[in-house]
Structures are given as structure tokens and as C-alpha cells.
Design an enzyme around this catalytic site. Structure first.
Site, mmCIF file in Angstrom:
data_model
loop_
_atom_site.group_PDB
_atom_site.id
_atom_site.type_symbol
_atom_site.label_atom_id
_atom_site.label_comp_id
_atom_site.label_asym_id
_atom_site.label_seq_id
_atom_site.Cartn_x
_atom_site.Cartn_y
_atom_site.Cartn_z
ATOM 1 N N SER A 112 49.081 44.633 28.218
ATOM 2 C CA SER A 112 49.717 45.888 27.797
ATOM 3 C C SER A 112 51.130 45.642 27.282
ATOM 4 O O SER A 112 51.771 44.644 27.636
ATOM 5 C CB SER A 112 49.809 46.855 28.978
ATOM 6 O OG SER A 112 48.567 46.985 29.612
HETATM 7 N N1 SAH Z 1 47.033 44.413 33.542
HETATM 8 C C1 SAH Z 1 46.705 43.386 32.555
HETATM 9 C C2 SAH Z 1 46.183 43.977 31.263
HETATM 10 C C3 SAH Z 1 44.857 44.477 31.465
HETATM 11 S S1 SAH Z 1 43.844 44.871 30.068
HETATM 12 C C4 SAH Z 1 47.871 42.470 32.289
HETATM 13 O O1 SAH Z 1 48.969 42.673 32.820
HETATM 14 O O2 SAH Z 1 47.675 41.502 31.548
HETATM 15 C C5 SAH Z 1 42.520 45.563 31.010
HETATM 16 C C6 SAH Z 1 41.745 44.599 31.865
HETATM 17 O O3 SAH Z 1 40.809 45.356 32.610
HETATM 18 C C7 SAH Z 1 40.944 43.570 31.076
HETATM 19 O O4 SAH Z 1 41.298 42.289 31.499
HETATM 20 C C8 SAH Z 1 39.491 43.909 31.440
HETATM 21 O O5 SAH Z 1 38.666 42.772 31.494
HETATM 22 C C9 SAH Z 1 39.646 44.573 32.797
HETATM 23 N N2 SAH Z 1 38.562 45.464 33.217
HETATM 24 C C10 SAH Z 1 37.843 46.351 32.479
HETATM 25 N N3 SAH Z 1 36.962 47.006 33.260
HETATM 26 C C11 SAH Z 1 37.129 46.524 34.535
HETATM 27 C C12 SAH Z 1 36.504 46.798 35.792
HETATM 28 N N4 SAH Z 1 35.531 47.704 35.920
HETATM 29 N N5 SAH Z 1 36.933 46.109 36.865
HETATM 30 C C13 SAH Z 1 37.908 45.173 36.775
HETATM 31 N N6 SAH Z 1 38.533 44.868 35.611
HETATM 32 C C14 SAH Z 1 38.146 45.538 34.500
#
Ligand code: SAH
Length: 227
Positions: free
Chosen positions: A65
């Protein structure tokens, strides 16, 4: 190659910008932003852009993000030292490190911690590497699994942050919030529009939801997301 000092200067400039914009406000969050090295979490080919206020691609079509969005979420959650935090969507581990720096600063007597759950094993490995190299792994427990169901073994949580967009707020996440707890979650509202919501569980157990801002996140997968 950019030196460590140059990254530190860039990090400080970005923090000053986010303060001037009124996005970064509280001392604990500002301190965390000044300390956590975002260049250690973005992929190697994007390091030059670590302190642009933009999301960046990572792996498996996912993103890290933008700093302003991490700031908005940390501020809305009103994290304090001692809090136990659940993050759904570990990605690179950057946002988890920021939260760990706020809830478990080295000097604090009352230390909280972060439980962060990621659905892609490749990203779990990547986040663990980043958190280990930067010294946050002792304050962040990374779990591989479907975070749309939360993580019951460690519940309840003082704060929950969901970093992928849900169709609606998953009930298990509300159930796993402690009374007095806060959750931020992006929720889809029609075609390509998402709202970041702040959900508060009041001490009597009732729920209050507030709109925070419009936003763009990758979709939440799993049982309570897009399976
Ligand atoms: N917080 C992260 C950015 C996350 S982007 C950072 O600081 O880099 C969103 C993330 O959510 C992705 O890595 C994706 O794989 C994960 N995601 C999507 N659905 C999910 C679920 N049901 N459970 C766990 N992770 C999930």
C-alpha cells in the site's frame, strides 16, 4: 546504490509531507514512520521508489500500500503500546512492522504484538525474510492462511487491519474484536469503488461504523472474500 543516510533523508521528507497534509498526526505513528525502512520491504527493483507516496507491485499480482494509506489506517486504529493487533494481508510485512513499532516499541514496558495472516505462501516467506532482516520478527507472528476468517487462536484483538478489499465486513472479524476494539477495512461499494471503514466495538459490545476515505485495494480472497 542509494546510501542508508539518503534513504533516511527521503523517509524524513515523506513524513514531513504526510504531516503537512494532516495525514500523520500522533507522535507514536510518526515515530514508527521515521524508523521503519520501507526500502527493505519493497522489491529490489522498486527500491528507488520506496519513498514515493505510491503503492508498488510485489509478487503474485499483489501490492504494497501507499505510505499515506498505511498512515491513515494506523491513525484511525488509534494504536497504543500494549495492543494486540491482527493484520489480514501481510504482503511484504511493511505495515505489520509499522504496527509492531507502535504497539511494541523497544523502550515500552507494556509490549503488544502483531499477528499477521497472508494467504500466499510465497508472500509469507518474503515477509518473514523482510521482518527478520529489519529486526521486527520478534514482534510479528506471521501465519499462512485465510485471514477472511480472522485468526481465532489469538483472539480477541484490540485492533484489526484488513489490507485487501472485502465485499462486506466478515462476521468472524467483528466477533474477534475485543470490546473497545477498532477495525479498519476496505469494503467494495459498486464498480471499482471502495470505502475504507472504521468499525468500533463499544464496551457494551455494540458496533459503530464510520466512513474514513475512498480507497483502492486488491480484492480479499478466501471464504468471506472472493474464493
Ligand atoms: N499489508 C501489505 C500489503 C497488502 S496487499 C504490506 O504492507 O505490504 C494485500 C494482501 O492481502 C496481499 O498480499 C494478498 O495476498 C493478501 N490477501 C488477500 N486475501 C487474503 C486472505 N483471505 N487472507 C490473507 N491474506 C489475503
Amino acid at each position: 546504490m542509494i546510501s542508508r543516510d539518503e534513504y533516511r533523508r527521503q523517509r524524513k521528507r515523506l513524513v514531513q509531507l504526510l504531516i503537512a497534509e494532516g495525514i500523520l498526526r500522533s507522535p507514536d505513528v510518526i515515530r514508527a514512520f521515521l524508523l521503519v525502512p520501507r526500502e527493505e520491504f519493497v522489491t529490489f527493483q522498486h527500491r528507488l521508489y520506496a519513498y514515493y507516496d505510491n503503492p508498488l507491485p510485489t509478487f503474485m499480482d499483489q501490492t504494497i500500500s501507499a505510505p499515506h494509506m498505511c498512515a491513515i489506517m494506523c491513525e484511525a486504529l488509534q494504536l497504543r503500546p500494549g495492543d494486540k493487533v491482527l493484520e489480514v494481508g501481510t504482503g511484504t510485512g511493511y505495515h505489520a512492522a509499522l504496527c509492531a513499532e507502535i504497539v511494541a516499541p523497544k523502550f515500552a514496558e507494556k509490549k503488544g504484538y502483531v499477528v499477521s495472516i497472508e494467504i500466499f505462501p510465497e508472500l509469507v516467506r518474503y515477509a518473514i525474510e523482510n521482518l527478520t532482516r529489519t529486526g521486527y520478527i520478534d514482534r510479528v507472528k506471521v501465519i499462512c492462511g485465510d485471514g477472511s476468517e480472522g485468526y481465532p487462536p489469538e483472539a480477541p484483538y484490540d485492533a484489526i487491519l484488513v489490507t485487501a478489499a472485502a465485499r462486506e465486513i466478515p462476521k468472524p472479524l467483528i466477533d474477534q474484536l475485543a470490546p473497545g476494539g477498532r477495525m479498519v477495512i476496505p469494503v467494495e461499494k459498486g464498480w471499482r469503488y471502495q470505502e475504507l471503514l472504521l468499525v468500533k466495538k463499544l464496551p457494551d459490545g455494540s458496533i459503530r461504523t464510520e466512513f474514513v476515505t475512498g480507497c483502492v485495494f486488491v480484492p480479499l480472497r478466501g471464504r468471506y472474500g472472493r474464493s
